[in-house]
Structure formats: C-alpha cells, structure tokens
Design a protein around this motif. Structure first.
Motif, PDB file in Angstrom:
ATOM      1  N   GLN A  12       4.691 -13.423   4.099  1.00  0.00           N
ATOM      2  CA  GLN A  12       4.201 -14.752   3.738  1.00  0.00           C
ATOM      3  C   GLN A  12       2.877 -14.606   3.011  1.00  0.00           C
ATOM      4  OE1 GLN A  12       3.762 -16.820   7.509  1.00  0.00           O
ATOM      5  NE2 GLN A  12       1.565 -16.578   7.448  1.00  0.00           N
ATOM      6  N   GLY A  13       2.625 -15.529   2.096  1.00  0.00           N
ATOM      7  CA  GLY A  13       1.385 -15.536   1.342  1.00  0.00           C
ATOM      8  C   GLY A  13       1.477 -14.753   0.049  1.00  0.00           C
ATOM      9  N   THR A  14       0.538 -15.045  -0.854  1.00  0.00           N
ATOM     10  CA  THR A  14       0.475 -14.326  -2.119  1.00  0.00           C
ATOM     11  C   THR A  14      -0.884 -13.661  -2.309  1.00  0.00           C
ATOM     12  OG1 THR A  14      -0.115 -16.393  -3.231  1.00  0.00           O
ATOM     13  CG2 THR A  14       2.195 -15.734  -3.304  1.00  0.00           C
ATOM     14  N   VAL A  15      -1.963 -14.355  -1.953  1.00  0.00           N
ATOM     15  CA  VAL A  15      -3.296 -13.760  -2.027  1.00  0.00           C
ATOM     16  C   VAL A  15      -3.665 -13.186  -0.663  1.00  0.00           C
ATOM     17  CG1 VAL A  15      -5.733 -14.196  -2.467  1.00  0.00           C
ATOM     18  CG2 VAL A  15      -3.999 -15.310  -3.875  1.00  0.00           C
ATOM     19  N   ASP A  16      -3.556 -14.005   0.367  1.00  0.00           N
ATOM     20  CA  ASP A  16      -3.710 -13.550   1.748  1.00  0.00           C
ATOM     21  C   ASP A  16      -2.297 -13.296   2.270  1.00  0.00           C
ATOM     22  OD1 ASP A  16      -6.424 -13.987   1.525  1.00  0.00           O
ATOM     23  OD2 ASP A  16      -6.328 -15.973   2.409  1.00  0.00           O
ATOM     24  N   VAL A  17      -1.946 -12.032   2.426  1.00  0.00           N
ATOM     25  CA  VAL A  17      -0.559 -11.658   2.725  1.00  0.00           C
ATOM     26  C   VAL A  17      -0.445 -11.137   4.155  1.00  0.00           C
ATOM     27  CG1 VAL A  17       1.346 -10.157   2.058  1.00  0.00           C
ATOM     28  CG2 VAL A  17      -0.173 -11.082   0.307  1.00  0.00           C
ATOM     29  N   GLN A  18       0.585 -11.587   4.841  1.00  0.00           N
ATOM     30  CA  GLN A  18       0.951 -11.057   6.150  1.00  0.00           C
ATOM     31  C   GLN A  18       2.400 -10.601   6.052  1.00  0.00           C
ATOM     32  OE1 GLN A  18      -0.200 -14.525   6.154  1.00  0.00           O
ATOM     33  NE2 GLN A  18      -2.235 -13.631   6.088  1.00  0.00           N
ATOM     34  N   ARG A  19       2.662  -9.394   6.554  1.00  0.00           N
ATOM     35  CA  ARG A  19       4.018  -8.839   6.516  1.00  0.00           C
ATOM     36  C   ARG A  19       4.347  -8.209   7.854  1.00  0.00           C
ATOM     37  NH1 ARG A  19       2.811  -5.751   1.182  1.00  0.00           N
ATOM     38  NH2 ARG A  19       3.404  -7.298  -0.368  1.00  0.00           N
ATOM     39  N   ILE A  20       5.614  -8.241   8.195  1.00  0.00           N
ATOM     40  CA  ILE A  20       6.109  -7.466   9.324  1.00  0.00           C
ATOM     41  C   ILE A  20       6.985  -6.373   8.731  1.00  0.00           C
ATOM     42  CG2 ILE A  20       7.513  -7.441  11.405  1.00  0.00           C
ATOM     43  CD1 ILE A  20       6.619 -10.319  11.894  1.00  0.00           C
ATOM     44  N   LEU A  21       6.609  -5.125   9.036  1.00  0.00           N
ATOM     45  CA  LEU A  21       7.318  -3.954   8.540  1.00  0.00           C
ATOM     46  C   LEU A  21       8.030  -3.289   9.711  1.00  0.00           C
ATOM     47  CD1 LEU A  21       4.326  -2.371   6.591  1.00  0.00           C
ATOM     48  CD2 LEU A  21       6.055  -3.897   5.674  1.00  0.00           C
ATOM     49  N   VAL A  22       9.134  -2.618   9.438  1.00  0.00           N
ATOM     50  CA  VAL A  22       9.803  -1.818  10.461  1.00  0.00           C
ATOM     51  C   VAL A  22       9.941  -0.399   9.936  1.00  0.00           C
ATOM     52  CG1 VAL A  22      12.157  -2.393   9.743  1.00  0.00           C
ATOM     53  CG2 VAL A  22      11.736  -1.681  12.075  1.00  0.00           C
ATOM     54  N   ASP A  23       9.619   0.560  10.800  1.00  0.00           N
ATOM     55  CA  ASP A  23       9.800   1.975  10.509  1.00  0.00           C
ATOM     56  C   ASP A  23      11.272   2.279  10.761  1.00  0.00           C
ATOM     57  OD1 ASP A  23      10.013   4.761  10.686  1.00  0.00           O
ATOM     58  OD2 ASP A  23       8.007   4.976  11.528  1.00  0.00           O
ATOM     59  N   THR A  24      12.014   2.637   9.737  1.00  0.00           N
ATOM     60  CA  THR A  24      13.457   2.841   9.873  1.00  0.00           C
ATOM     61  C   THR A  24      13.806   4.073  10.705  1.00  0.00           C
ATOM     62  OG1 THR A  24      13.595   4.077   7.794  1.00  0.00           O
ATOM     63  CG2 THR A  24      13.948   1.684   7.687  1.00  0.00           C
ATOM     64  N   GLU A  25      12.842   4.960  10.938  1.00  0.00           N
ATOM     65  CA  GLU A  25      13.112   6.153  11.744  1.00  0.00           C
ATOM     66  C   GLU A  25      12.856   5.920  13.228  1.00  0.00           C
ATOM     67  OE1 GLU A  25      11.383   9.767  10.294  1.00  0.00           O
ATOM     68  OE2 GLU A  25      12.006   9.352   8.235  1.00  0.00           O
ATOM     69  N   THR A  26      11.863   5.090  13.559  1.00  0.00           N
ATOM     70  CA  THR A  26      11.501   4.882  14.966  1.00  0.00           C
ATOM     71  C   THR A  26      11.861   3.489  15.469  1.00  0.00           C
ATOM     72  OG1 THR A  26       9.287   4.068  14.450  1.00  0.00           O
ATOM     73  CG2 THR A  26       9.549   6.456  14.738  1.00  0.00           C
ATOM     74  N   GLY A  27      12.028   2.515  14.565  1.00  0.00           N
ATOM     75  CA  GLY A  27      12.294   1.136  14.966  1.00  0.00           C
ATOM     76  C   GLY A  27      11.038   0.358  15.331  1.00  0.00           C
ATOM     77  N   VAL A  28       9.860   0.985  15.277  1.00  0.00           N
ATOM     78  CA  VAL A  28       8.609   0.311  15.630  1.00  0.00           C
ATOM     79  C   VAL A  28       8.248  -0.690  14.532  1.00  0.00           C
ATOM     80  CG1 VAL A  28       6.129   0.624  16.063  1.00  0.00           C
ATOM     81  CG2 VAL A  28       7.780   2.261  16.991  1.00  0.00           C
ATOM     82  N   HIS A  29       7.822  -1.896  14.960  1.00  0.00           N
ATOM     83  CA  HIS A  29       7.413  -2.958  14.038  1.00  0.00           C
ATOM     84  C   HIS A  29       5.893  -2.944  13.893  1.00  0.00           C
ATOM     85  CE1 HIS A  29      11.449  -4.189  14.724  1.00  0.00           C
ATOM     86  NE2 HIS A  29      11.318  -5.319  14.072  1.00  0.00           N
ATOM     87  N   TYR A  30       5.414  -3.263  12.695  1.00  0.00           N
ATOM     88  CA  TYR A  30       3.987  -3.305  12.398  1.00  0.00           C
ATOM     89  C   TYR A  30       3.637  -4.617  11.728  1.00  0.00           C
ATOM     90  CZ  TYR A  30       4.206   1.701  13.182  1.00  0.00           C
ATOM     91  OH  TYR A  30       4.402   2.930  13.748  1.00  0.00           O
ATOM     92  N   LEU A  31       2.420  -5.109  11.988  1.00  0.00           N
ATOM     93  CA  LEU A  31       1.878  -6.255  11.283  1.00  0.00           C
ATOM     94  C   LEU A  31       0.896  -5.721  10.253  1.00  0.00           C
ATOM     95  CD1 LEU A  31       1.394  -9.292  10.879  1.00  0.00           C
ATOM     96  CD2 LEU A  31      -0.383  -9.127  12.634  1.00  0.00           C
ATOM     97  N   GLN A  32       1.136  -6.064   8.988  1.00  0.00           N
ATOM     98  CA  GLN A  32       0.258  -5.662   7.893  1.00  0.00           C
ATOM     99  C   GLN A  32      -0.378  -6.913   7.326  1.00  0.00           C
ATOM    100  OE1 GLN A  32       2.202  -4.588   4.259  1.00  0.00           O
ATOM    101  NE2 GLN A  32       0.474  -3.349   3.566  1.00  0.00           N
TER     102      GLN A  32
END
Length: 60
Positions: A12-32
C-alpha cells in the motif's frame, strides 16, 4: 530460471510504502516500510509474539 526468494503479498502507498513480504524458502513474513530515503524491515509477529510463518501458496 530460479524463483525469486521474496514475494510481495501486500503493498500500500506510493510515497510512504508498506509491504508484507514472504521468504519463499522459510515462509517467514516481513513488514517493510519506506518513506523518502529511509526505511525498515522487521519480521511480522502474531498477537502472541510468534513469527508469522506461512508459505505464499498456503490457504489463509
């Protein structure tokens, strides 16, 4: 060709961006987050303080 290690699950966002990423090897989710020239990355935790671990192809 090898699959990318991280997939974007949500963004979400274009200038102030928040993303949820997933590591495809471990399945751990990250907030960027990023804003301007700054940003951060942290593991995503559930309400009990445990890591959110779910592979991108698993059902919600």
């Amino acid at each position: 060709m090898k699959e990318k290690r991280f997939k974007i699950l949500y963004s979400q966002g274009t200038v102030d961006v928040q993303r949820i990423l997933v590591d495809t090897e471990t399945g751990v989710h990250y907030l960027q987050t990023s804003w301007g020239y700054a940003g951060g990355l942290t593991p995503l935790l559930d309400r009990d303080g445990k890591l959110v671990v779910r592979f991108a192809n698993e059902e919600e």
